[in-house]
Design a protein around this motif. Structure first.
Motif, PDB file in Angstrom:
ATOM      1  N   UNK A 120      -0.688  -1.744  -5.432  1.00 39.67           N
ATOM      2  CA  UNK A 120       0.526  -1.145  -4.541  1.00 39.67           C
ATOM      3  C   UNK A 120       0.338  -1.698  -3.350  1.00 39.67           C
ATOM      4  N   UNK A 121       1.161  -2.063  -2.372  1.00 41.39           N
ATOM      5  CA  UNK A 121       1.066  -2.422  -1.115  1.00 41.39           C
ATOM      6  C   UNK A 121       0.276  -1.116  -0.367  1.00 41.39           C
ATOM      7  N   UNK A 122       0.536   0.040  -0.782  1.00 38.54           N
ATOM      8  CA  UNK A 122       0.164   1.133   0.040  1.00 38.54           C
ATOM      9  C   UNK A 122      -1.473   1.135  -0.293  1.00 38.54           C
ATOM     10  N   UNK A 123      -1.968   0.852  -1.502  1.00 42.63           N
ATOM     11  CA  UNK A 123      -3.328   0.989  -1.614  1.00 42.63           C
ATOM     12  C   UNK A 123      -4.085   0.180  -0.987  1.00 42.63           C
ATOM     13  N   UNK A 124      -3.260  -1.321  -1.075  1.00 47.51           N
ATOM     14  CA  UNK A 124      -3.775  -2.257  -0.349  1.00 47.51           C
ATOM     15  C   UNK A 124      -4.210  -2.213   1.018  1.00 47.51           C
TER      16      UNK A 124
END
Ligand code: HEM
Length: 327
Positions: A120-124
């Motif tokens: 996910x973009x959040x994890x990235x």
């Protein structure tokens, strides 16, 4: 050229996620005005893609029927630091822009690693934030991988990164779309596919020991020389996903036994003097007959590439356009 490694973290907290992620990239790798925030150093080439008609039953996409179309290809070093040597960062990029018969475009943006490290973009963004706060001096690939290891879904990526070696040539590596896309045919049937470029010359790599001895831009020079004696070629394959294969998770490869179909051939004929300043390889620009899957990373790339392009174009303003051949 020197990068500015300072980051205003308070500013990042206020801004949209794609801007935050770029701020963290700058904090980790340094800020290099006018350059892409990832895959900073690269060159553009012209070429022709010739479809063989085998995708026509699966998609209406104009460039995958019978007619050849012109393309722009950008090969790039994945580092966000344009000064990083080819030998230090084995991951490489191959971005292809197809110019469609109606003058529209579509992009296929691949790397030589078949999975990504975040789902996910959040994890990235979190991984980059961690890398930015852990940073003492410019972190190398090994320290970045140690941080990425804290994310369980990055296992496949980290295992592959341990093995990936520097290609002997940009024209001697396989490149993967990582994301799945839907092909849609004239009856409305949808088929999930992933893309793989296979080099005509076969694959070849350097050992780690030899790679670090190579010139900073060894791969650029190798390709220049190679193109003097003729075009460099790739076949384009699609891998067909089964019903149960995940279409929204770039951290997982589909099983190797999935059916593959060769759908065309790319011939790279020469180097362009400059990459156009406003060239952005947004992987979500798709023609009729191809659609994005729900992969959140794929959709986030649309935002991040646009934000990166805004930053570099703003920075180039007033400095004279087209003055740096390898941006
Ligand atoms: C969270 C996910 C990702 C983010 C935020 C991201 C971010 C970026 C940014 C900011 C750029 C520079 C864009 C520009 O200024 O034009 C870029 C370029 C690039 N990225 Fe990504 N990226 C992501 C995932 C991926 C994945 C999964 C792949 C592999 C398929 C990939 C391959 C590339 C390549 C090949 C380029 C160079 C394109 C060119 O030559 O212009 N990226 N990326």
């Amino acid at each position: 050229m020197k990068g500015d490694n300072t980051l205003k973290f308070d500013k990042a907290a206020e801004s949209p996620l794609e801007e935050q992620s770029l701020d963290y990239i700058e904090a980790v790798a340094g800020k290099f005005p006018g350059y892409r925030r990832a895959h900073a150093r690269g060159n553009c080439y012209q070429g022709v893609f010739t479809p063989n008609g085998k995708a026509a039953a699966l998609t209406d996409a104009p460039h995958l029927q019978e007619e050849a179309v012109p393309v722009i290809v950008r090969f790039s070093n994945s580092s966000s630091n344009p000064n990083h040597s080819d030998g230090l960062t084995p991951p490489k990029g191959m971005a292809v822009q197809f110019i469609l018969p109606n003058d529209q475009i579509t992009n296929l943006v691949c790397t030589n690693i078949p999975v990504f490290f975040a789902r996910t973009p959040e994890t990235f963004t979190e991984v980059l934030e961690l890398a930015a706060s852990a940073k003492k001096g410019v972190p190398d690939l090994t320290s970045f991988l140690k941080i990425a290891k804290q994310v369980p879904e990055s296992t496949a990526f980290i295992d592959l990164m341990k093995e990936v070696r520097l290609p002997a040539s940009y024209a001697m590596a396989q490149y993967f779309s990582i994301h799945a896309f839907y092909f849609i045919n004239s009856s409305g049937r949808r088929q999930a596919v992933k893309y793989i470029w296979n080099p005509d010359e076969g694959m070849s790599t350097y050992t780690k020991k030899d790679a670090i001895k190579l010139l900073h831009n060894f791969l650029d020079e190798e390709l220049d020389e190679r193109l003097e004696s003729g075009p460099a070629g790739f076949t384009l394959n699609i891998q067909l996903g089964n019903e149960d294969d995940p279409v929204d998770d770039p951290t997982i490869e589909w099983p190797g036994d999935r059916q593959q179909i060769t759908i065309g051939h790319l011939s790279i004929t020469g180097k362009m003097e400059n990459c156009p300043d406003d060239l952005v390889f947004d992987p979500t620009i798709l023609p009729q007959g191809i659609e994005c899957t729900d992969d959140p990373i794929l959709h986030f790339r649309h935002l991040a590439y646009s934000a990166s392009s805004d930053r570099r174009l703003r920075e180039k303003e007033g400095r004279g356009k087209g003055d740096q051949a390898s941006i």
